[in-house]
Each structure stands twice: as structure tokens, then as C-alpha cells.
Design an enzyme around this catalytic site. Structure first.
Site, PDB file in Angstrom:
ATOM      1  N   CYS A 132       0.811  -1.227   0.000  1.00 55.02           N
ATOM      2  CA  CYS A 132       0.000   0.000   0.000  1.00 55.02           C
ATOM      3  C   CYS A 132       0.845   1.278   0.000  1.00 55.02           C
ATOM      4  O   CYS A 132       0.566   2.214  -0.746  1.00 55.02           O
ATOM      5  CB  CYS A 132      -0.951  -0.007   1.195  1.00 55.02           C
ATOM      6  N   HIS A 245      -2.996   6.581   3.540  1.00 53.18           N
ATOM      7  CA  HIS A 245      -1.615   6.710   3.981  1.00 53.18           C
ATOM      8  C   HIS A 245      -1.033   7.996   3.403  1.00 53.18           C
ATOM      9  O   HIS A 245      -1.438   8.444   2.327  1.00 53.18           O
ATOM     10  CB  HIS A 245      -0.758   5.555   3.456  1.00 53.18           C
TER      11      HIS A 245
END
Lengths: 349, 349
Positions: A132, A245
């Protein structure tokens, strides 16, 4: 879509955080499938779930179930991929895997479709998707590499709890609830309280003192961008954010940099949205880039620590570009190019 | 304490976040003062406050009030320092300033007592204290510099809301309360929601795209360590943590590095506590280093992006080592060395 055959799609790990996003995105993006089957562990098998107005009975993910499945998204962790991906491939199914199990295998393409789509044409039945943080970071880094030639990066991450999974989202929420009610804060998923805290520890530590997450960011960046000698130093940190994120990136380049060209490269890149107007306090934040297709890139500036350096900040949805969306985008591109379905797979190189 | 004269101490900005910590630390650390006077804005003047079992009437901070004050801690922001510090010095008062107003003035020493205490001997009545992130970062960086010779650093910060002030602590708390109650989250202090978010913006932006906070980390690090050519790139980020800042540091050195020597240097440094046992999940977090005198340093590792590089993570209390504690430690050292009081100040170089 051209030459789209009749496609049966499966999702392994359909009840998890990424699996649920896969179901949602396949529907919302009108993926050209004729039927969808949801697989999960024996614990969930037999349950009926409603997804996007349709009713599905969860099937147990086990050897033998992939007969008749043309394309299976694996979103159930490395051990499930190791246990079942080969079985799926043997049944003539293309596997698009979200786990880290096979990413660095030489015969498994690791693909971000905006960066190395040509790798989708040559595979042995399994396509891997990146970590990710790597995927989100490269949405800023790749266009800058194309403009100036990457040499070295130093990055620090600000990673949301949904990257750990649904149980970590519940843990943060429960800690915040307990805080407001004046109750003791309990922890189970993370070794330290995550509410009102930062934990510089994602994945397990190796003998060098780096974590698996940090090593993945280095190795996967090199493989995806085709830069085996790229020097990377990463520090990965969990922060009390639910979703998306962020990564602070300092990059050294081979060629002289300039901001105008850098901004133009970001703005022209399909995976990025340039949010970079600091005079008006415009820069990406994770809250703004949760459930967004593009990753937000901003705070672009000439890096004061290098001669040919740029710094930037990128925020992107770890469950979307960092996981389910990238997998679906890979499948969409393969569908558009006629690379899906039994005939295409049987005839592949 | 040797040669300690009778000392009247003042605190300007006594009702603020740092001012309150100053009162607390001066009492808890038994600073050798004979009396303490608390100054604040006209709005607070006349109010009586209880601090450490004593009752104080707040006096208005204005020209003329410093007669008879031997040592004044200024913790009220740059504009108050600019307005009143010279008046205090003219009255024979030593000023220990927490604001950023005078830090980079060539005739104002900028001192961390564990690093450049010799600068306390040569001043013109004003001693400056560093920015909170700089002070915390240098608790890890200085011992490594002494061991290997610093060349370049790339850092990203994870800064708590108490660095902004008490109103930001209330804003985070109010947003978390509203979240739990299902009410809309309101923002006033920060341009974006800070609960469950990260904001890559501390202080104002300059024309280069760096923030004031980022520039301070570079300039102040150079001045305090006496390294005018040190190359620094900083990205400063606000995170939803109440107290204690953390910094992810990658540093390049002149000489070959090794981990054993690095850990020994950190462990031997009075400002740092080595918390570095990743096999047992031991590393610093901001929660663990709030209201701690030392800053926690961990995650030490050979940096993979440089030939002579080290990475580490440091967490430390922004209101203590990053503000009030460093100021009190400077005053304590000056008291021990006989540098305080009218006679010492009158006879200074």
C-alpha cells in the site's frame, strides 16, 4: 471494452477490508463480468451477504473451487495465496494477488498500470500488486523519475490503521471512545496504544533493524520502476488516522530539477492529483484522499539537502490505490487489451 | 549550587502552555530562587493563581516591571520578546527566551546545555532556546555527530498539537468528543481537521515552499552544533498526538558508521534515553516520552540510502526539552557556574 469474453470473477478474502472494497469497486466501475463469486474462510462460508443490491452466498476458499472462475482476486493474506494460488492457476484462472507472498518472485509481474502496464502481457497466471505505501508513494515518484531520473530516496510514512485491517480500525475507535468516556484504553492489535500516539513499527523487524514494510517499499519500488540500483531508505510509522496513507519523500535525481517541470509532470500523470498551492494552504491530507481514485501530491519543493533534489508529500487511499483499486485497474487494463478469459490465458506466452 | 546569590525570577507568559510548565519545573527541580513573579497580558493581570501550593497574583508584562527581577523566562511568543526583552535587559535582568524572535541573532547564544554550554558564558543579556523539534531531534543527532561527523540530514516530524498551544489541545479533544457523539467536527486553530488526520504544515510557508518550522530546524541545528555547512531537509507535520514530538531522521556522516558505537554514544549522552530493542518491540513512542526529562532514541539502523548513514527515531516532550525544560536547564547551569545574579551579570564580558 473490446473482445470481452464472458467472465466469471472470484474474490478470495471477500469479507475482509480489501475484499469488501474489491466488491464495491468492481460494481461501481462496471467491471465487465458475467458473474461474481465470493470466497472466504470456512468460518464465513455459507453466510449470505448483500453487496451492491445483490445477494451472495460466501463459499469456502479451498482447493478445487476455482474451476470455472476466469479471474480471481486474492485479498486474504500471504498464507492463503501460498496455499491456493497455484491451484487456481492450474484450474485456468488468472490470479490478481494483493498479498506480499509472491511480489518479488522473478516470474510474477508486480504491476501498477500507470507505470509498468507492459508487464501484464507476460505472466504465468499470477499478477502481483504492490504494498500500500509503495503504490501511494509511486504516484508522486514515477512522474518525477520520468522527468529527472531517480537516484536515491529517503521517505517516512504516516500510515492509517485500516492498513492493518478492520480489527485495527475498531481498536482505534474503541480507544477514542474509552478516552472520551474516561475508561481505560485497551490494546490488542498494536503493541502500544494507537489513539493519540505514533508507532514506528509496521510489519516485523529483520536483523538489520528495518521492518518488512520498509524493505518492501525499497524492493517493490525497484522492481516496479525497473531501477535495480535505486537507493531507498524508509521509516514506516502507524498514526491514528483511519484511512489513507501519507508519505514524506525526499528524492535525489540524476539531472537538474525544476519546480515548474516537476509540477507539470505530476499534473499530467493519471494516478496523481496535484494539490500544491501553499499560499492558499492547499496540500493533500489523508482525510481528503480517503476513497479517492487518485493520490494527492503536494508540498513540492527543491530539496535543500541535495544538489538535484525534490521533496514532496503524498496522501492516498491505502485500501484503494494501495490495494483493491490497483488490482481492479490491472484487471480492467487486461480486459481492455483482450488478456482475460480462457482463450487469452490459454494462448499466452 | 555554589555562589548562588538571592535570585528573583520572573516568567513572562506565565499562563500559557510553556509558562505553566516553567512554574512547575522551577518548583519540582528546586531552582535556587528566592522569589517568583508571574507576568502575562493585561487580560490576565490581577488574577490570582495557585501554583505548587503557593498563591501568585499575575502582573501585567509591560515596560518597567523588570526592576528587581534577576532572571526572566520569556514564553509569550516573538512579539512579546521583541517588545519587552530589551527593557528587561536594560533593567539588569537576564532574559532566557523561548520565542523564535532572536534565535538567529549573531549576538544571542542559542543554547542546549548538553551541546553548547560554553555559549552561556558570553552573552548580551539574552539567551535563546531552540525550536521544539530541533531540540528533540538534536538529543539523538548530537551524540552521533560527535561519533561520526555529520554531513547531511533528511528528517520528517510527527508533531503534537500542544506545540501549537493550549487552544489546539482543546481543538483536538473537542473534535474527538464530537466524533464520538456523532456531531459535526469544528475547526478554528488548524486549517483542516486534526483528529484522525495529518497536516503537513507547521508555521507559515515561504517562497521556497518550506515552512518556517522546517527552516528553523535547519538554521538552528547549524547554529547549535556549530556546523554552518550542514545540509538539512525537513518536512514538518502535525499529527493527532497531544504531547511529545517525534522525528524520523536519516543522517549521512563523514566517517564510517557502526551500530555498536552509535548505540553507545546515544546511551552515554545525558539528554537521551536509548530505547532500542526491536526484537522485543521496544522503541520510543510520543505517549511514553510525554513529561519525561530525556528524549527517547530508538530504531537505530544502518541507513540503506547512504554509504555512511544512520537512521533513527526520537520522541521527546515538546513542552519540556522542546521548551520549558531546556530553558530551566540553561538557567540551572548558569546558577551552578555563578553566572546569575546582578553581580555576575554586571561583570560579564
Amino acid at each position: 471494452m473490446v473482445n470481452t469474453p464472458s467472465l466469471t470473477v472470484g474474490i478470495v478474502g471477500a469479507t475482509g477490508a480489501v475484499g469488501q472494497e474489491l466488491v464495491r469497486l468492481l460494481h461501481e466501475r462496471n467491471f465487465p463480468m458475467t458473474s461474481l463469486r465470493l470466497f472466504a474462510s470456512a468460518r464465513s462460508a455459507g453466510k449470505t451477504v448483500e453487496r451492491n443490491g445483490k445477494s451472495y452466498t460466501i463459499e469456502e476458499a479451498k482447493p478445487g473451487v476455482f474451476a470455472g472462475v476466469d479471474l480471481a482476486f486474492f485479498a486474504a493474506g500471504g498464507s492463503v495465496t501460498r496455499a491456493l494460488a497455484k491451484d487456481a492457476v492450474a484450474a485456468g484462472c488468472l490470479v490478481i494477488d494483493k498479498s506480499s507472498a509472491l511480489r518479488m518472485e522473478p516470474n510474477v509481474p508486480l504491476v501498477i498500470p500507470e507505470i509498468n502496464p507492459e508487464k501484464l502481457r507476460r505472466h504465468e497466471g499470477i499478477i502481483a500488486n504492490p504494498n500500500c505505501s509503495t503504490a501511494v508513494m509511486l504516484m508522486g515518484l514515477w512522474p518525477l523519475h520520468q522527468a529527472f531520473g531517480l537516484k536515491r530516496i529517503i521517505v517516512s510514512t504516516y500510515q492509517s490503521v485500516s492498513g492493518t485491517g478492520a480489527e485495527a480500525v475498531r481498536e482505534l475507535e474503541a480507544q477514542v471512545q474509552a478516552h472520551v468516556k474516561g475508561l481505560p484504553l485497551e490494546k490488542k492489535v498494536y503493541p502500544y496504544q494507537i489513539a493519540f500516539n505514533c508507532i514506528p513499527h509496521i510489519d516485523s523487524f529483520d536483523a538489520t533493524g528495518y521492518t518488512g514494510e520498509e524493505t518492501k517499499m525499497a524492493q517493490e519500488s525497484r522492481k516496479i520502476m525497473g531501477l535495480p540500483n535505486l537507493r531507498v531508505s524508509a521509516t514506516t510509522v502507524r498514526v491514528p488516522v483511519v484511512r489513507a496513507h501519507s508519505i514524506s519523500v525526499s528524492a535525489e535525481f540524476e539531472r537538474p530539477v525544476n519546480l515548474e517541470k516537476a509540477r507539470a509532470a505530476i499534473a499530467a500523470f493519471p494516478g496523481a492529483e496535484l494539490v500544491d498551492d501553499v499560499a492558499n494552504k492547499k496540500y493533500p491530507t489523508p482525510l481528503d484522499f480517503a476513497e479517492k481514485v487518485k493520490c494527492g501530491v503536494g508540498r513540492l519543493r527543491i530539496d535543500t539537502a541535495w544538489d538535484n533534489g525534490l521533496s514532496f508529500w503524498v496522501s492516498g487511499d491505502n485500501l484503494w490505490k494501495g490495494a483493491a483499486l490497483n488490482a481492479v485497474q490491472n484487471a480492467e487494463l487486461m480486459a481492455r487489451e483482450g488478456l482475460l478469459g480462457k482463450a487469452a490465458l490459454a494462448g499466452r506466452a
